[in-house]
Write an enzyme that holds these catalytic residues in place. Structure first.
Site, PDB file in Angstrom:
ATOM      1  N   HIS A 292      13.318  -5.685 -19.428  1.00 54.56           N
ATOM      2  CA  HIS A 292      12.910  -6.870 -20.191  1.00 54.56           C
ATOM      3  C   HIS A 292      11.517  -6.667 -20.794  1.00 54.56           C
ATOM      4  O   HIS A 292      11.312  -6.895 -21.999  1.00 54.56           O
ATOM      5  CB  HIS A 292      12.909  -8.089 -19.258  1.00 54.56           C
ATOM      6  CG  HIS A 292      12.534  -9.377 -19.925  1.00 54.56           C
ATOM      7  ND1 HIS A 292      13.462 -10.281 -20.369  1.00 54.56           N
ATOM      8  CD2 HIS A 292      11.311  -9.916 -20.223  1.00 54.56           C
ATOM      9  CE1 HIS A 292      12.840 -11.319 -20.913  1.00 54.56           C
ATOM     10  NE2 HIS A 292      11.534 -11.120 -20.830  1.00 54.56           N
ATOM     11  N   GLU A 293      10.572  -6.228 -19.987  1.00 49.36           N
ATOM     12  CA  GLU A 293       9.205  -6.049 -20.486  1.00 49.36           C
ATOM     13  C   GLU A 293       9.113  -4.869 -21.447  1.00 49.36           C
ATOM     14  O   GLU A 293       8.286  -4.872 -22.365  1.00 49.36           O
ATOM     15  CB  GLU A 293       8.224  -5.897 -19.325  1.00 49.36           C
ATOM     16  CG  GLU A 293       8.154  -7.109 -18.388  1.00 49.36           C
ATOM     17  CD  GLU A 293       7.906  -8.415 -19.100  1.00 49.36           C
ATOM     18  OE1 GLU A 293       7.286  -8.424 -20.185  1.00 49.36           O
ATOM     19  OE2 GLU A 293       8.354  -9.466 -18.572  1.00 49.36           O
TER      20      GLU A 293
ATOM     21  N   HIS B 261       9.746  -6.255 -24.898  1.00 51.34           N
ATOM     22  CA  HIS B 261       8.541  -6.852 -25.487  1.00 51.34           C
ATOM     23  C   HIS B 261       7.591  -5.767 -25.992  1.00 51.34           C
ATOM     24  O   HIS B 261       7.108  -5.823 -27.130  1.00 51.34           O
ATOM     25  CB  HIS B 261       7.820  -7.705 -24.444  1.00 51.34           C
ATOM     26  CG  HIS B 261       8.441  -9.041 -24.194  1.00 51.34           C
ATOM     27  ND1 HIS B 261       8.654  -9.966 -25.188  1.00 51.34           N
ATOM     28  CD2 HIS B 261       8.878  -9.624 -23.039  1.00 51.34           C
ATOM     29  CE1 HIS B 261       9.195 -11.063 -24.670  1.00 51.34           C
ATOM     30  NE2 HIS B 261       9.342 -10.885 -23.367  1.00 51.34           N
TER      31      HIS B 261
ATOM     32  N   GLU C 141      11.070 -12.885 -27.707  1.00 51.31           N
ATOM     33  CA  GLU C 141      12.023 -12.990 -26.601  1.00 51.31           C
ATOM     34  C   GLU C 141      13.367 -12.367 -26.972  1.00 51.31           C
ATOM     35  O   GLU C 141      14.062 -11.834 -26.108  1.00 51.31           O
ATOM     36  CB  GLU C 141      12.195 -14.456 -26.206  1.00 51.31           C
ATOM     37  CG  GLU C 141      12.946 -14.673 -24.908  1.00 51.31           C
ATOM     38  CD  GLU C 141      12.220 -14.182 -23.660  1.00 51.31           C
ATOM     39  OE1 GLU C 141      12.854 -14.062 -22.595  1.00 51.31           O
ATOM     40  OE2 GLU C 141      10.991 -13.906 -23.748  1.00 51.31           O
TER      41      GLU C 141
END
Length: 505
Positions: free
Chosen positions: A269-270, A273, A299
């Site tokens: 997930h990170e 980003h 997001e």
């Protein structure tokens, strides 16, 4: 000759304006590094000095942005013949300038002071399961945020004004329509899943896993996905996050000895980003052209990599052998078992950050409905716990037994962040739309993911999303990338197909 002189004057004006914008941006980026340091490596006793440092940088940035000279430059440039890129920079700075100059300095200071005091109150209230201890400061924050919104646009719905702090170009009506559609279509889908006789493997990653080995595996994940280590680093933080610029986009994650899967998915997930941040154009650094396009788009990048890649069957076919090298105890686990465990739908989850891909959005809808009613005055702060619990029972079939696992679980309201929550779901919806568009352009990615090849997918994202920074508004960026307007169709098709197959619906 006169026209050449006028052109030169316009160029000089824009150069002066851009220089001012770059100074403001660099102050913000320096503050970002200080905040990263505070979360990751700062000694515990460093808080008093760090608070002053960040306050000083914030004041400097605010003074530069709201100065009379900034307004004069904006006015001069808005009547000029600018390139598309220059016009976009002026548009973005104008919006920020108008909002910041609308709010009195005393109110800004009062909000800062109140949120600073609210955080320890919230933390203590959560630890003691005592909503009444937090209620007075929450009530004060609601009032201050209403006042803040009224200064910016007295004729608008105050919640719409607050939402626009986080998502300025998708209007609240569109966000409401998307969230209501998710609620109306996900609740019956989840009910079907819970009524299904199909039993997935849910314990593929059960066990105890050493933190150092988990960190090594997190680095393997980032290597596999193509993280640019020359522009980033991996550290741990209590709450995983990514921050930085296209030259320095850092990832943090966390490790719990009994949650290997959680560390993998949060790292992916990170990565999403940070990968977006790294993909922003180098030449745009210091201006909106080199900045990410707000929270919903950001997001979408993390959700695309976490869910469409990291929770896919081909990913586990590719990555499980890598995980086994670090953790031989996974030797007996099949890729299918790993895939099922990564996609199980919980029937009793109360905590947003621990939710699965489906129920997560009902956690968001509940928060959205409550904070919208708080800001409008249709809900009293004292009634929040009961309304929260009723909505959990209605939408998720579970009822919190304590406020600590109910309405006190999130930090956002103590920060005064009303309007933030919807962007989580909007980002997931957009991720599905972007992934479908990429597959429509390039073909399915399953075989490439199975081989650990992500260059083509990442190249599509670089070309269609990352390289544009803030040149386009959010709707225009979505239209540019996908050929159509923002829609929940692709997300609902994706989850209906995926979970219908998993649970034999």
């Amino acid at each position: 000759m006169a026209s050449e002189q006028a052109h030169d004057e316009r160029a000089d004006t824009y150069d002066e304006f851009e220089s001012r914008v770059e100074r403001i941006s660099n102050i913000g980026n320096a503050a970002g590094i200080l905040r990263w340091d505070q979360e990751v490596v700062m000694p515990e006793a460093g808080t008093p000095a760090r608070a002053q440092q960040l306050s000083t940088l914030s004041s400097l940035s605010h003074e530069l942005l709201t100065a009379e000279e900034t307004g004069e430059l904006l006015e001069a440039l808005e009547s000029d013949d600018l390139s598309d890129e220059q016009a976009a920079v002026v548009r973005e700075v104008r919006r920020q300038y108008d909002r910041e100059t609308s709010v009195p300095g005393e109110l800004v200071e009062k909000l800062s002071e109140t949120t600073t005091n609210a955080h320890p109150k919230w933390k203590e209230a959560k630890e003691n399961d005592d909503f009444e201890a937090f209620a007075p400061v929450l009530e004060e924050l609601v009032e201050l945020k209403r006042e803040y919104a009224n200064h910016i646009d007295p004729d608008a719905d105050p919640y719409a004004v607050l939402f626009a702090d986080y998502e300025p170009y998708i209007d609240l009506e569109t966000a409401e329509q998307v969230l209501e559609r998710l609620r109306d279509e996900l609740v019956p889908l989840i009910d079907e899943i819970q009524a299904s006789d199909t039993e997935l493997t849910t314990d593929a990653f059960a066990g105890t896993f050493d933190d150092d080995d988990q960190e090594a595996l997190a680095r393997d994940v980032l290597d596999s996905l193509g993280y640019d280590w020359s522009r980033g680093r991996l550290d741990t933080a209590p709450h995983p996050f990514s921050s930085g610029t296209q030259f320095d986009a850092r990832v943090t994650t966390r490790f719990e000895e009994d949650d290997l899967l959680g560390s993998i998915t949060s790292t992916i997930h990170e990565f999403g980003h940070a990968n977006y941040t790294i993909g922003l154009p180098d030449e745009g650094y210091g201006t909106p052209l080199g900045e990410s396009r707000d929270l919903s788009v950001h997001e979408s990048q993390s959700r695309l990599w976490e869910n469409h890649v990291g929770r896919s069957r081909p990913f586990w076919e590719q990555f499980l052998p890598i995980a086994r090298e670090r953790f031989p105890e996974l030797e007996e686990i099949s890729p299918e078992a790993a895939y099922e465990s990564a996609n199980q739908v919980y029937d009793d989850n109360l905590i947003r950050v621990e939710a699965d891909e489906l129920t997560y959005h009902l956690h968001i809808v509940i928060r959205f409905e409550i904070e919208r009613d708080l800001i409008s005055g249709d809900l009293a702060v004292s009634d929040v716990p009961e309304v929260w619990n009723d909505k959990y029972e209605e939408y998720l079939g579970v009822r919190p037994e304590t406020d600590a696992e109910g309405c006190l679980q999130d930090i956002h309201w103590s920060h005064g962040s009303f309007g933030y929550f919807p962007t989580y779901s909007l980002g997931s919806v957009l991720a599905a739309q972007l992934y479908a568009a990429a597959e429509d352009d390039l073909g399915e990615f399953d075989d490439q993911i199975r081989e650990g090849e992500f260059d083509e997918l990442n190249g599509w994202l670089r070309e269609n999303i990352h390289q544009h920074g803030k040149q386009f508004t959010t709707p225009d960026l979505i239209e540019h990338a996908t050929g159509e307007g923002f829609t929940a169709d692709y997300f609902l098709e994706y989850v209906t197909s995926k979970y219908g197959e998993l649970y034999d619906l």
